[in-house]
Structures are given as structure tokens and as C-alpha cells.
Design a protein around this motif. Structure first.
Motif, PDB file in Angstrom:
ATOM      1  N   GLN A  82       0.722  -1.196  -0.065  1.00  0.00           N
ATOM      2  CA  GLN A  82       0.144  -0.165  -0.073  1.00  0.00           C
ATOM      3  C   GLN A  82       1.003   1.252  -0.139  1.00  0.00           C
ATOM      4  O   GLN A  82       1.641   1.377   0.891  1.00  0.00           O
ATOM      5  CB  GLN A  82      -0.785   0.160   1.286  1.00  0.00           C
ATOM      6  N   MET A  83       0.608   1.996  -1.048  1.00  0.00           N
ATOM      7  CA  MET A  83       1.658   3.094  -1.182  1.00  0.00           C
ATOM      8  C   MET A  83       0.625   4.533  -1.180  1.00  0.00           C
ATOM      9  O   MET A  83      -0.425   4.612  -1.720  1.00  0.00           O
ATOM     10  CB  MET A  83       2.370   3.212  -2.421  1.00  0.00           C
ATOM     11  N   SER A  84       1.264   5.341  -0.661  1.00  0.00           N
ATOM     12  CA  SER A  84       0.454   6.623  -0.390  1.00  0.00           C
ATOM     13  C   SER A  84       1.495   7.930  -0.696  1.00  0.00           C
ATOM     14  O   SER A  84       2.511   7.586  -0.773  1.00  0.00           O
ATOM     15  CB  SER A  84      -0.134   7.166   0.966  1.00  0.00           C
ATOM     16  N   SER A  85       1.076   9.146  -0.899  1.00  0.00           N
ATOM     17  CA  SER A  85       1.796  10.191  -1.053  1.00  0.00           C
ATOM     18  C   SER A  85       2.716  10.137  -2.056  1.00  0.00           C
ATOM     19  O   SER A  85       4.079  10.500  -2.006  1.00  0.00           O
ATOM     20  CB  SER A  85       2.194  10.719   0.352  1.00  0.00           C
ATOM     21  N   LEU A  86       2.382   9.444  -3.247  1.00  0.00           N
ATOM     22  CA  LEU A  86       3.435   9.052  -4.407  1.00  0.00           C
ATOM     23  C   LEU A  86       3.742  10.308  -4.866  1.00  0.00           C
ATOM     24  O   LEU A  86       3.147  11.405  -4.999  1.00  0.00           O
ATOM     25  CB  LEU A  86       2.740   8.413  -5.208  1.00  0.00           C
ATOM     26  N   THR A  87       5.191  10.116  -5.370  1.00  0.00           N
ATOM     27  CA  THR A  87       5.947  11.297  -6.045  1.00  0.00           C
ATOM     28  C   THR A  87       6.475  10.515  -7.375  1.00  0.00           C
ATOM     29  O   THR A  87       6.557   9.476  -7.513  1.00  0.00           O
ATOM     30  CB  THR A  87       6.896  12.068  -4.973  1.00  0.00           C
ATOM     31  N   PRO A  88       6.951  11.565  -8.319  1.00  0.00           N
ATOM     32  CA  PRO A  88       7.486  11.159  -9.456  1.00  0.00           C
ATOM     33  C   PRO A  88       8.838  10.116  -9.162  1.00  0.00           C
ATOM     34  O   PRO A  88       9.069   9.306  -9.881  1.00  0.00           O
ATOM     35  CB  PRO A  88       8.079  12.148 -10.064  1.00  0.00           C
ATOM     36  N   GLU A  89       9.378  10.349  -7.942  1.00  0.00           N
ATOM     37  CA  GLU A  89      10.611   9.578  -7.473  1.00  0.00           C
ATOM     38  C   GLU A  89      10.243   8.368  -7.268  1.00  0.00           C
ATOM     39  O   GLU A  89      10.956   7.101  -6.936  1.00  0.00           O
ATOM     40  CB  GLU A  89      11.186  10.075  -6.429  1.00  0.00           C
ATOM     41  N   ASP A  90       8.914   7.743  -7.045  1.00  0.00           N
ATOM     42  CA  ASP A  90       8.549   6.650  -6.752  1.00  0.00           C
ATOM     43  C   ASP A  90       8.258   5.743  -8.133  1.00  0.00           C
ATOM     44  O   ASP A  90       7.860   4.612  -8.124  1.00  0.00           O
ATOM     45  CB  ASP A  90       6.938   6.489  -5.971  1.00  0.00           C
ATOM     46  N   THR A  91       8.255   6.421  -9.306  1.00  0.00           N
ATOM     47  CA  THR A  91       8.114   5.910 -10.350  1.00  0.00           C
ATOM     48  C   THR A  91       9.117   4.510 -10.684  1.00  0.00           C
ATOM     49  O   THR A  91      10.375   4.924 -10.607  1.00  0.00           O
ATOM     50  CB  THR A  91       8.365   6.700 -11.840  1.00  0.00           C
ATOM     51  N   ALA A  92       8.777   3.509 -10.911  1.00  0.00           N
ATOM     52  CA  ALA A  92       9.565   2.477 -11.269  1.00  0.00           C
ATOM     53  C   ALA A  92       8.702   1.129 -11.543  1.00  0.00           C
ATOM     54  O   ALA A  92       7.481   1.199 -11.442  1.00  0.00           O
ATOM     55  CB  ALA A  92      10.353   2.050  -9.834  1.00  0.00           C
ATOM     56  N   VAL A  93       9.411   0.000 -11.983  1.00  0.00           N
ATOM     57  CA  VAL A  93       8.748  -1.172 -12.063  1.00  0.00           C
ATOM     58  C   VAL A  93       9.053  -1.792 -10.685  1.00  0.00           C
ATOM     59  O   VAL A  93      10.186  -1.846 -10.181  1.00  0.00           O
ATOM     60  CB  VAL A  93       9.539  -1.847 -13.135  1.00  0.00           C
ATOM     61  N   TYR A  94       8.060  -2.405 -10.013  1.00  0.00           N
ATOM     62  CA  TYR A  94       7.898  -2.954  -8.787  1.00  0.00           C
ATOM     63  C   TYR A  94       7.791  -4.157  -8.981  1.00  0.00           C
ATOM     64  O   TYR A  94       6.780  -4.822  -9.755  1.00  0.00           O
ATOM     65  CB  TYR A  94       6.696  -2.379  -7.932  1.00  0.00           C
ATOM     66  N   TYR A  95       8.600  -5.039  -8.184  1.00  0.00           N
ATOM     67  CA  TYR A  95       8.676  -6.473  -8.267  1.00  0.00           C
ATOM     68  C   TYR A  95       8.447  -7.033  -6.854  1.00  0.00           C
ATOM     69  O   TYR A  95       8.975  -6.746  -5.853  1.00  0.00           O
ATOM     70  CB  TYR A  95      10.315  -7.035  -8.556  1.00  0.00           C
ATOM     71  N   CYS A  96       7.692  -8.270  -6.931  1.00  0.00           N
ATOM     72  CA  CYS A  96       7.526  -9.055  -5.674  1.00  0.00           C
ATOM     73  C   CYS A  96       8.376 -10.207  -5.810  1.00  0.00           C
ATOM     74  O   CYS A  96       8.521 -10.671  -6.918  1.00  0.00           O
ATOM     75  CB  CYS A  96       5.726  -9.328  -5.919  1.00  0.00           C
ATOM     76  N   ALA A  97       8.741 -10.555  -4.622  1.00  0.00           N
ATOM     77  CA  ALA A  97       9.761 -11.857  -4.603  1.00  0.00           C
ATOM     78  C   ALA A  97       9.538 -12.540  -3.328  1.00  0.00           C
ATOM     79  O   ALA A  97       8.908 -12.110  -2.205  1.00  0.00           O
ATOM     80  CB  ALA A  97      11.346 -11.156  -4.421  1.00  0.00           C
ATOM     81  N   ALA A  98       9.682 -13.999  -3.466  1.00  0.00           N
ATOM     82  CA  ALA A  98       9.460 -14.747  -2.348  1.00  0.00           C
ATOM     83  C   ALA A  98      10.870 -15.282  -1.962  1.00  0.00           C
ATOM     84  O   ALA A  98      11.571 -15.881  -3.026  1.00  0.00           O
ATOM     85  CB  ALA A  98       8.440 -15.739  -2.707  1.00  0.00           C
ATOM     86  N   GLY A  99      11.299 -15.691  -0.749  1.00  0.00           N
ATOM     87  CA  GLY A  99      12.252 -16.463  -0.359  1.00  0.00           C
ATOM     88  C   GLY A  99      12.329 -16.783   0.944  1.00  0.00           C
ATOM     89  O   GLY A  99      11.293 -16.847   1.651  1.00  0.00           O
ATOM     90  N   ARG A 100      13.338 -17.671   1.295  1.00  0.00           N
ATOM     91  CA  ARG A 100      13.337 -18.301   2.660  1.00  0.00           C
ATOM     92  C   ARG A 100      14.888 -17.712   3.148  1.00  0.00           C
ATOM     93  O   ARG A 100      15.592 -18.554   3.404  1.00  0.00           O
ATOM     94  CB  ARG A 100      13.459 -19.527   2.717  1.00  0.00           C
ATOM     95  N   PRO A 101      14.920 -16.324   3.249  1.00  0.00           N
ATOM     96  CA  PRO A 101      16.426 -15.946   3.735  1.00  0.00           C
ATOM     97  C   PRO A 101      16.663 -16.339   5.164  1.00  0.00           C
ATOM     98  O   PRO A 101      15.815 -16.134   6.032  1.00  0.00           O
ATOM     99  CB  PRO A 101      16.154 -14.569   3.560  1.00  0.00           C
TER     100      PRO A 101
END
Length: 124
Positions: A82-101
Motif C-alpha cells: 500500500q503506497m501513499s503520497s506518491l511522487t515522481p521519484e516513486d516511478t519504477a517497475v515494482y517487483y514482488c519476490a519470495a524467499g526463505r532468507p
């Protein structure tokens, strides 16, 4: 293994809110730590947030703390950003990842399975 698939990206205006979803199909979703990363044009992929498997502890990047919230619904095999107060600096491709670190939740190498990403563009 799991296969994360992101959704919810799009074009929004500065100050808008947006919620990304990531459904990670596969067995034992609840046993995976889930993370969000983003990659802006011309930049490296960087950590955004992660949520653990055992107690729901969340981790956020400094710049997004208080603006971004991560949550998971194990029954739906889904993690949200959940993202709020977005700015142009938040522009990106957002990736989801799964792991067992074992450690290093903010390190991309800690994650084994990655989605294809969803584009978030914040206009001025």
C-alpha cells in the motif's frame, strides 16, 4: 516453489495512493518471506519492503517508511504494498519476490522467486 505475479500498477498523479498486489501461487506460501523491490529507469533494483513468515514483522526502506505499508494474507497467498503520497521519484517497475532468507531481507539475492514486475508511474 512459488510463482509471484504482481498487479495493480498504473499511472497516477503526485500525491495519489496505490495498492499493489502479488499473488504467489504454489505450495507453502506461508513459509516464504515476501519482499517488494523496485527499479527506476537507469537505476539498480532496490529494496522497498518485506514481511516475514513467522510474526509478520515488516521492513521498509527509510525513504518510504510511513508512506508504504506491506501486508500479507496467507489464506489468499497474496502480499500487498500500500503506497501513499506518491511522487515522481516513486516511478519504477515494482517487483514482488519470495524467499526463505536466513538473513539480509533487503538483499535481492535473498529471494529465489521473482515476478515480472508491474509498472508504477507517478506524473507531475
Amino acid at each position: 516453489q512459488v510463482q509471484p505475479v504482481e498487479s495493480g500498477g498504473g499511472l497516477v498523479e503526485t500525491g495519489a495512493s496505490l495498492t499493489l498486489s502479488c499473488t504467489a501461487s504454489g505450495s507453502a506460501f506461508s513459509s516464504y518471506t515476501m519482499g517488494w523491490f523496485r527499479q527506476a529507469p537507469g537505476k539498480e533494483r532496490v529494496f522497498v519492503a518485506a514481511i516475514s513468515t513467522s510474526d509478520g514483522t515488516v521492513y521498509n526502506i527509510y525513504s518510504a517508511k510511513g508512506r508504504f505499508t506491506i501486508a500479507r494474507d496467507n489464506a489468499k497467498s497474496t502480499v500487498y504494498l500500500q503506497m501513499s503520497s506518491l511522487t515522481p521519484e516513486d516511478t519504477a517497475v515494482y517487483y514482488c519476490a519470495a524467499g526463505r532468507p536466513d538473513s539480509g531481507l533487503s538483499a535481492p539475492n535473498s529471494y529465489d522467486y521473482w515476478g515480472q514486475g508491474t509498472q508504477v508511474t507517478v506524473s507531475s
